[in-house]
Write a protein that holds these residues in place. Structure first.
Motif, PDB file in Angstrom:
ATOM      1  N   SER A 243       0.823  -1.199   0.000  1.00  0.00           N
ATOM      2  CA  SER A 243       0.000   0.000   0.000  1.00  0.00           C
ATOM      3  C   SER A 243       0.864   1.259   0.000  1.00  0.00           C
ATOM      4  CB  SER A 243      -0.910  -0.034   1.235  1.00  0.00           C
ATOM      5  OG  SER A 243      -1.987   0.816   1.069  1.00  0.00           O
ATOM      6  N   VAL A 244       1.984   1.191   0.686  1.00  0.00           N
ATOM      7  CA  VAL A 244       2.907   2.336   0.722  1.00  0.00           C
ATOM      8  C   VAL A 244       3.509   2.582  -0.661  1.00  0.00           C
ATOM      9  CG1 VAL A 244       5.176   3.003   1.587  1.00  0.00           C
ATOM     10  CG2 VAL A 244       3.467   2.228   3.160  1.00  0.00           C
ATOM     11  N   GLY A 245       3.503   1.552  -1.490  1.00  0.00           N
ATOM     12  CA  GLY A 245       4.077   1.722  -2.820  1.00  0.00           C
ATOM     13  C   GLY A 245       5.538   1.343  -2.853  1.00  0.00           C
ATOM     14  N   LEU A 246       5.863   0.258  -2.182  1.00  0.00           N
ATOM     15  CA  LEU A 246       7.245  -0.209  -2.200  1.00  0.00           C
ATOM     16  C   LEU A 246       7.520  -0.885  -3.532  1.00  0.00           C
ATOM     17  CD1 LEU A 246       9.610  -0.570   0.030  1.00  0.00           C
ATOM     18  CD2 LEU A 246       9.042  -2.963  -0.317  1.00  0.00           C
ATOM     19  N   PRO A 247       8.590  -0.485  -4.210  1.00  0.00           N
ATOM     20  CA  PRO A 247       8.897  -1.129  -5.492  1.00  0.00           C
ATOM     21  C   PRO A 247       9.105  -2.629  -5.293  1.00  0.00           C
ATOM     22  CG  PRO A 247      10.329   0.750  -5.126  1.00  0.00           C
ATOM     23  CD  PRO A 247       9.569   0.547  -3.865  1.00  0.00           C
ATOM     24  N   GLY A 248       8.633  -3.381  -6.269  1.00  0.00           N
ATOM     25  CA  GLY A 248       8.697  -4.828  -6.136  1.00  0.00           C
ATOM     26  C   GLY A 248       7.349  -5.393  -5.731  1.00  0.00           C
ATOM     27  N   LEU A 249       6.497  -4.523  -5.172  1.00  0.00           N
ATOM     28  CA  LEU A 249       5.114  -4.902  -4.921  1.00  0.00           C
ATOM     29  C   LEU A 249       4.233  -4.058  -5.841  1.00  0.00           C
ATOM     30  CD1 LEU A 249       5.219  -5.302  -1.066  1.00  0.00           C
ATOM     31  CD2 LEU A 249       5.318  -7.053  -2.808  1.00  0.00           C
ATOM     32  N   ASN A 250       2.952  -4.462  -5.897  1.00  0.00           N
ATOM     33  CA  ASN A 250       2.108  -3.916  -6.953  1.00  0.00           C
ATOM     34  C   ASN A 250       1.896  -2.406  -6.895  1.00  0.00           C
ATOM     35  OD1 ASN A 250       0.688  -4.060  -4.623  1.00  0.00           O
ATOM     36  ND2 ASN A 250      -1.167  -4.863  -5.534  1.00  0.00           N
ATOM     37  N   GLY A 251       1.748  -1.864  -5.674  1.00  0.00           N
ATOM     38  CA  GLY A 251       1.383  -0.459  -5.563  1.00  0.00           C
ATOM     39  C   GLY A 251       2.349   0.472  -6.267  1.00  0.00           C
ATOM     40  N   PHE A 252       3.606   0.116  -6.237  1.00  0.00           N
ATOM     41  CA  PHE A 252       4.625   1.006  -6.794  1.00  0.00           C
ATOM     42  C   PHE A 252       4.410   1.249  -8.286  1.00  0.00           C
ATOM     43  CE2 PHE A 252       8.598   1.137  -9.245  1.00  0.00           C
ATOM     44  CZ  PHE A 252       9.015   2.405  -8.895  1.00  0.00           C
ATOM     45  N   VAL A 253       4.190   0.160  -9.027  1.00  0.00           N
ATOM     46  CA  VAL A 253       4.123   0.291 -10.476  1.00  0.00           C
ATOM     47  C   VAL A 253       3.064   1.319 -10.848  1.00  0.00           C
ATOM     48  CG1 VAL A 253       3.784  -0.936 -12.627  1.00  0.00           C
ATOM     49  CG2 VAL A 253       4.828  -2.097 -10.695  1.00  0.00           C
ATOM     50  N   SER A 254       1.872   1.149 -10.259  1.00  0.00           N
ATOM     51  CA  SER A 254       0.794   2.054 -10.648  1.00  0.00           C
ATOM     52  C   SER A 254       1.014   3.457 -10.109  1.00  0.00           C
ATOM     53  CB  SER A 254      -0.536   1.495 -10.167  1.00  0.00           C
ATOM     54  OG  SER A 254      -0.411   0.943  -8.895  1.00  0.00           O
ATOM     55  N   GLU A 255       1.521   3.543  -8.877  1.00  0.00           N
ATOM     56  CA  GLU A 255       1.712   4.875  -8.308  1.00  0.00           C
ATOM     57  C   GLU A 255       2.772   5.641  -9.095  1.00  0.00           C
ATOM     58  OE1 GLU A 255       0.857   5.065  -4.056  1.00  0.00           O
ATOM     59  OE2 GLU A 255       2.870   5.872  -3.867  1.00  0.00           O
ATOM     60  N   PHE A 256       3.849   4.952  -9.395  1.00  0.00           N
ATOM     61  CA  PHE A 256       4.921   5.609 -10.144  1.00  0.00           C
ATOM     62  C   PHE A 256       4.421   6.050 -11.513  1.00  0.00           C
ATOM     63  CE2 PHE A 256       8.709   5.884 -12.755  1.00  0.00           C
ATOM     64  CZ  PHE A 256       9.557   6.600 -11.931  1.00  0.00           C
ATOM     65  N   LEU A 257       3.658   5.186 -12.174  1.00  0.00           N
ATOM     66  CA  LEU A 257       3.200   5.539 -13.517  1.00  0.00           C
ATOM     67  C   LEU A 257       2.226   6.710 -13.480  1.00  0.00           C
ATOM     68  CD1 LEU A 257       2.808   2.115 -15.325  1.00  0.00           C
ATOM     69  CD2 LEU A 257       4.621   3.793 -15.516  1.00  0.00           C
TER      70      LEU A 257
END
Lengths: 541, 738
Positions: free
Chosen positions: A384-398
């Motif tokens: 949920s925090v958006g740690l890269p390597g987990l799903n949240g990061f990809v979408s948040e970063f994009l």
């Protein structure tokens, strides 16, 4: 046919639940949610992945031809992924309720299954009447679930949830009705097909598009919820039973963002281009505002509820970035948020079942008693925090990247796209990432780590559940964890299939934006000339 | 002489052209073939082995292994990674950067009106000597420290053992991604990944509130830096259309050329902004001002973690980032000066705090911050070789120092106060620790002919060469003296002198709990076992031998220099035709032949050897002061001559002891106001925003009750309102469309 099956099968099972005795309710519900999941796999196989931007698996049943009334379904890859999310959460919601719901099982599981059918219907619908029917109908089961099975303040929460979102939807309906009327006027034929309507609606002049967009957006913004239309959400989430919260966060909120993607972006592109900045500002205010509010919560469930407001701000922001990175990210965000936030609600529900409290003041250091639970909690918090390597990061970063790129000021740079947002929007949204780390880690620091704190009257022996998670609970968390990891480590296949449908939308906007940019460039040049003309005149004498 | 072939950018363009490989690295796909031909695929094992270790740890945890097995699996995995790194390094031969493709990660494209564009960030490795330099000490030290931890963490076998080693493995994996990534997004994955592991390991003793708070603080403060890095990466993508090094560096080349030619106007403002954003990330991860506050608190973690993560490897990630992206930093007018000054001030600032602390682990933590400051100063004065050399030597001697402190802490039940332990040399079983400590201290203090002496000197000498930076040189010299003082303050008080000890807070006394903690009566320190002693011995010898690398490849300023020279981090004299100065990055040997128009040290060439004597003198003075104040004539543990100094009672000492109250200031200026603001928002949310909603709900209800007083059906009222609203809206829309 399989799509209609996906909608009808859970409803048929719901009827079975109601017809059979209460002791069978659980079993039937499990089957009734697993069968659609299996059918979902078939749908994935049948789907034409070579052309994911077109609508497949379709079926049209004509009803009242002169009025253009028909029941029509079909999915592109965006819809299909959201349906898969719904199907995955289905059995999880049933299984997570086994011990939490103790009375009136038939009503509960029946409505749960009906709700699932309706949600699939929303994503699968290709005609407006069916879409709107399903969209609105999701309110009824949810109302029942909150109203009967929620916690202390459930009646108020259910009523507020129903009336608030219903009001929004009715306003959206006005917009949709106008589009239908406009289309009929233009083409001379009544049609309710979403594809046809979208094509004609885009022909509306800017003024009308703006009005239609406002109406649609009001409806969908309540659902998302976009700041400042979010106040129903914390209440509904907090009061709803666990499964209700999971569905609410996992799928029902996505109806709003899906609506924005499909209808607002699809029907009124001119107006969206014109007002993207305003929507983006609302989204960013929501990200920061809700994030800060999360920070001061003491109720864990309310904290996660507010975090949904903050997170979905990113999703809306990505949508109005109007470029490939932004919209790809936003669509992915819908799926990712459903997985990670759904899991967080499940985890909170598991603790609630054991301790009957959600207050961070009464809970602390659970890691020492429930290590498995704590491991999952930290995992999903990190997602949920958006740690890269987990799903949240990809979408948040994009989504943030899309926002960053979308500025006319970058014009000419290789990685830029025309747009009205830009680096400042991205920077402020990015602050949301810091705040997210703040409130989620503070929550983890209090509830998961630290010295053990339990409610005063708590006694492990009184609980029907073991101290740590049992096999059923682990079983429902594992698929979610697997999905989070997979979408974080190897999102490439999903991104690749989202690319094509998103490209269709993006193309449309990039053309309008490029045109607009060119026009503005011209008008600036035009305005410069007369301004300098008098000066020259002044100099000549 | 100036324009040797060392320009990285030229070498970037030609790097793949020599030998068997083939073509210019343009597309990842080509590079895959290229790499496969070069048999570099093996390098994928370097990240794969630690992640395998993590998975095995998970299995160990699931099957509740109650032995030291997890530690030995970890040592095997990391040792394997180290061996593969060495093999890769040997296999590099004379090749330039190599690309190894793993699998697709974030990868999508879109069509523009004019062209096809794409965003490509795959799981791929970019292997050049800079990468390998970092990987060699990351995997090497990782293995040694894992071995050390197998004994250090032995009390936790069966409880936290698997968790510890899982995070340990995951850390090495994340660090591998950070260092070996072929694009900035994968670097970011490693960047946040090491942050996560740091969070998990600082908070390892999760029942301790202070450990939980420290972990949280580390993650959040790092996130602030990470935002800068993320925005920097985005700006790079917007500016250059790629985040892959192999495509990025050739695109930066023309800008570097323009800068070299003095055409500042050709460099867009946005490009100059990139290094500023990147350095925010670097300052966060490498604990520089103003984001250093998390590192001293991070000492709450187990000591092996402090040694590996918070001294040797993770905190050097910021240095690595700047070294890796050096071309981007070169095209900005103010980026490197800012880096230099931030580094220098951090070095001085944290040295002042380090001098006044009593907790030996915290002293080492502030010393780490300070030494990192040296590295940044080195980067800022353009001696990336010096910075990398200092990273390299620091990794060994600081790991040694931390592990020695860890052994003390372990042996004395958590005692870390230098006033409460004394004379380890004279206790049984502590000789190896003391010797290792002495070796580490000599290195840190910059004692002549130690590795730390040469690496620090390279940075200081270069700051005197670079015009306008002599102030930095002086500050760094003074700081070197302070460093020597606080290092030997610890050594003279704890490791030599009269024998005295008190157990720390983990000592629970005898069975009845009557342990007299005051004087340590009944407490027996336990000396370290074979694993700890072996590791300390190996590390101490390595830190001594590290000096030897300085005398290999002397034409490139040591072995580390030769590793850096082939990478993006090495820059030939760029400023020369820009009218500033000509100078060679850290060119002791070449520069000694003539004194250039650049900076001098009292008229002498700083590279000519004079600074060897000067910095040695500063270090020795520091050691002598420490000896006089803390060893000579000291008869008990708690007091020393330093206590009688007026200086230690004044405001200055109190400020330094209180860490200049930076934490308190941050709390009062940032956290508290924000907290109040958040509460106000929550209050507004409930009263104002929700209040308005309720007001809207109240209107139809009021109307309904007016019209139908017998019914209080809210639903009806609302439905009526809704239908009415719908009609009104439709009419409005219809009217508008007319």
């Amino acid at each position: 046919m399989i799509l209609l099956g996906l909608i009808l099968v859970p409803i048929v099972f719901a009827l079975c639940v109601w017809a059979l005795p209460e002791s069978r309710a659980k079993v039937v519900a499990v089957i009734g949610s697993l069968v659609p999941l299996a059918m979902g796999v078939i749908a994935v196989v049948q789907f034409n992945w070579d052309m994911p931007e077109q609508f497949w698996l379709g079926k049209t049943i004509t009803w009242l031809e002169p009025m253009g009334l028909e029941l029509s379904v079909g999915v592109d890859s965006v819809s299909l992924f959201l349906i898969l999310l719904t199907l995955l959460l289905g059995p999880i919601c049933v299984l997570c309720s086994f011990t939490a719901i103790e009375h009136r099982l038939k009503t509960y599981y029946g409505w749960l299954l009906v709700l699932q059918g309706a949600m699939v219907g929303v994503f699968a619908a290709r005609d407006l009447v069916f879409f709107y029917t399903c969209f609105e109908f999701t309110l009824v089961p949810m109302y029942v679930l909150i109203n009967i099975y929620g916690s202390t303040n459930r009646k108020k929460a259910a009523t507020k949830f129903f009336l608030y979102t219903f009001t929004g939807s009715v306003i959206a309906l006005a917009g949709l009705v106008y589009v239908v009327w406009f289309s009929a006027k233009e083409t001379g034929l009544w049609s309710l097909d979403i594809g046809v309507l979208a094509t004609t609606a885009r022909g509306m002049p800017l003024g009308q598009q703006t009005l239609v967009m406002t109406a649609l957006l009001l409806g969908f913004a309540v659902k998302v919820p976009l700041f400042p239309f979010h106040t129903w959400l914390p209440l509904a989430h907090t009061e709803a039973p666990t499964a209700g919260s999971v569905i609410l966060a996992g799928v029902l909120l996505k109806l709003g963002t899906y609506g924005i993607y499909r209808f607002v972006l699809g029907f009124t592109p001119l107006a969206v281009v014109e007002h993207a900045g305003v929507i983006a500002v609302l989204a960013i205010v929501g990200i920061l505002y809700a994030g800060l509010i999360c920070w001061v919560q003491t109720d864990v469930k309310k904290l996660v509820a507010y975090s949904s407001v903050s997170h979905l701000g990113f999703c809306v922001l990505g949508l109005v970035a109007l470029n490939a990175a932004g919209i790809n990210g936003a669509v992915l965000y819908m799926i990712n948020h459903g997985l990670s936030t759904g899991a967080l609600f499940l985890l909170i529900g598991m603790v609630y079942e054991r301790y009957h409290t959600r207050s961070m003041k009464e809970l602390g250091g659970l890691a020492s008693k429930m290590p498995i639970w704590a491991t999952f909690m930290v995992f999903f918090v990190m997602a949920s925090v958006g740690l890269p390597g987990l799903n949240g990061f990809v979408s948040e970063f994009l989504t943030i990247l899309g926002t960053f790129q979308a500025s006319n000021a970058w014009s000419g740079l290789p990685g830029s796209t025309p747009g009205v947002l830009g680096p400042w929007f991205a920077a402020f949204a990015g602050v949301g990432m810091i705040i997210a780390a703040m409130y989620l880690l503070i929550m983890v620091g209090k509830v998961v780590f630290g010295p053990l704190v339990e409610p005063a009257n708590h006694d492990d022996a009184h609980s029907k559940l073991p101290v740590d998670l049992n096999a059923r609970e682990i079983g429902i968390l594992l698929p979610l964890a697997g999905a989070c990891l997979w979408l974080g480590v190897y999102p490439a296949p999903v991104l690749r299939t989202l690319e094509a449908p998103v490209q269709v939308t993006v193309d449309r906007f990039q053309m309008i934006l490029a045109q607009k940019q060119a026009d503005e460039g011209e008008s600036v040049r035009v305005s410069v000339v007369p301004a300098s003309a008098p000066e020259e005149e002044g100099e000549t004498p | 002489m100036l324009l040797q072939t060392t320009d990285i950018i030229n070498s970037m363009a030609t790097l793949a052209q020599n030998d068997h490989a083939g073509n210019v690295v343009e597309h990842a796909t080509q590079a895959v073939d290229h790499a496969a031909a070069g048999n570099m695929k093996l390098a994928l094992l370097i990240p794969a082995l630690p992640i395998l270790g993590t998975i095995l740890m998970l299995l160990c945890a699931i099957f509740r292994i109650k032995s030291k097995l997890p530690a030995f699996i970890t040592v095997a995995c990391l040792g394997g990674a180290f061996v593969v790194t060495v093999v890769t390094w040997l296999g590099m031969g004379e090749h330039g950067a190599q690309l190894v493709f793993g699998f697709d990660w974030i990868n999508f494209s879109w069509a523009d009106a004019s062209s096809e564009q794409s965003f490509v960030a795959n799981f791929g490795l970019y292997i050049d000597r800079l990468t390998l330099l970092w990987m060699l000490f990351v995997t090497g030290l990782g293995t040694l420290i894992a071995l050390y931890a197998s004994e250090y963490m032995a009390d936790d076998v069966g409880t936290g053992y698997c968790r510890f080693f899982a995070a340990f493995n995951l850390f090495v994996f994340a660090m591998t991604c950070l260092v070996m990534a072929d694009n900035l997004i994968l670097l970011y994955l490693g960047w946040e990944g090491v942050g996560l592991c740091s969070y998990l390991l600082i908070g390892y003793f999760y029942k301790k509130p202070s450990a939980v708070a420290a972990a949280k603080k580390a993650f959040i403060v790092n996130r602030i830096g990470d935002l800068g890095l993320a925005l920097g990466i985005m700006l790079i993508f917007v500016q250059f259309g790629t985040v892959e090094y192999a495509e990025l560096f050739p695109k930066v080349e023309p800008l570097v050329e323009a800068f070299r030619a003095g055409h500042m106007d050709q460099i867009p403002f946005t490009v100059q902004l990139i290094p500023v954003l990147l350095m925010i990330g670097a300052f966060g991860k490498s604990a520089q001002l103003p984001l250093y506050v998390w590192l001293p608190d991070a000492m709450e973690g187990p000591t092996p973690v402090s040694a590996l993560i918070h001294a040797a490897t993770m905190v050097t990630a910021g240095v690595f980032l700047i070294a890796r992206m050096f071309p981007v930093f070169l095209v900005s007018e103010w980026a490197l000066p800012v880096v230099a000054w931030v580094g220098t001030l951090t070095a001085l600032f944290s040295a002042t705090i380090g001098m006044a602390q009593f907790d030996i682990k915290r002293i080492m933590a502030y010393s780490t911050v300070s030494q990192l400051g040296y590295m940044f100063a080195g980067l800022g004065v353009m001696t990336s070789t010096g910075a990398a050399f200092h990273v390299f030597t620091h990794a060994f001697f600081k790991a040694t120092l931390f592990l020695c402190c860890g052994a003390v802490m372990h042996g004395f039940a958590g005692q870390l106060d230098l006033r409460k332990i004394s004379g380890l040399w004279n206790m049984r079983g502590w000789r190896i620790v003391t010797i290792a400590m002495l070796v580490g201290s000599l290195n840190l203090a910059g004692f002549p002919f130690t590795a730390g002496f040469f690496s620090k000197d390279m940075i200081i000498a270069e700051s005197f060469v670079t015009p306008g930076y002599s102030a930095i040189g002086w500050i760094l010299l003074i700081t070197a003296g302070m460093t020597a003082y606080y290092t030997f303050r610890v050594f003279f008080r704890v490791f030599v002198g009269p024998v005295h000890f008190e157990p720390g807070e983990e000592y629970e006394g005898d069975a009845e709990g009557h342990g007299d903690e005051g004087d340590g009566h009944g407490f027996h320190p336990h000396a370290p076992g074979w694993a700890v002693n072996t590791v300390l011995g190996v590390l101490a010898i390595s830190s001594l031998l590290a000096v030897g690398t300085y005398f290999i490849n002397t034409d490139q300023h040591g072995w580390v220099g030769s590793m850096v020279h082939d990478s993006s981090a090495y820059m030939s004299p760029l400023y020369e035709s820009h009218g500033v100065v000509e100078h060679d990055a850290s060119g002791h040997v070449e520069a000694s032949s003539d004194v250039r128009a650049g900076g001098t040290f009292f008229g002498l060439n700083p590279h000519g050897g004079v600074l060897y004597y000067v910095s040695a003198a500063f270090g020795l003075i520091g050691i002598v002061i420490a000896w006089w104040l803390h060893y000579a004539g000291r008869t008990e543990a708690a007091t020393s001559r330093a206590d009688n100094l007026a200086l230690t009672k004044g405001m200055l000492a109190r400020g330094a002891r209180g860490k200049w109250f930076i934490d308190e200031i941050y709390d009062a200026v940032i956290r508290k106001p924000l907290w109040v603001f958040a509460n106000v928002l929550y209050w507004l949310d409930q009263l104002l925003i929700d209040g308005l909603v309720n007001l809207f709900g109240w209107v139809p209800r009021a109307m309904g009750s007016l019209i139908r007083p017998t019914q209080n059906g809210q639903l009806h009222g609302y439905a009526a309102g809704m239908a009415g609203g719908l009609v009104v809206l439709m009419v409005v829309v219809w009217l508008m469309s007319l």
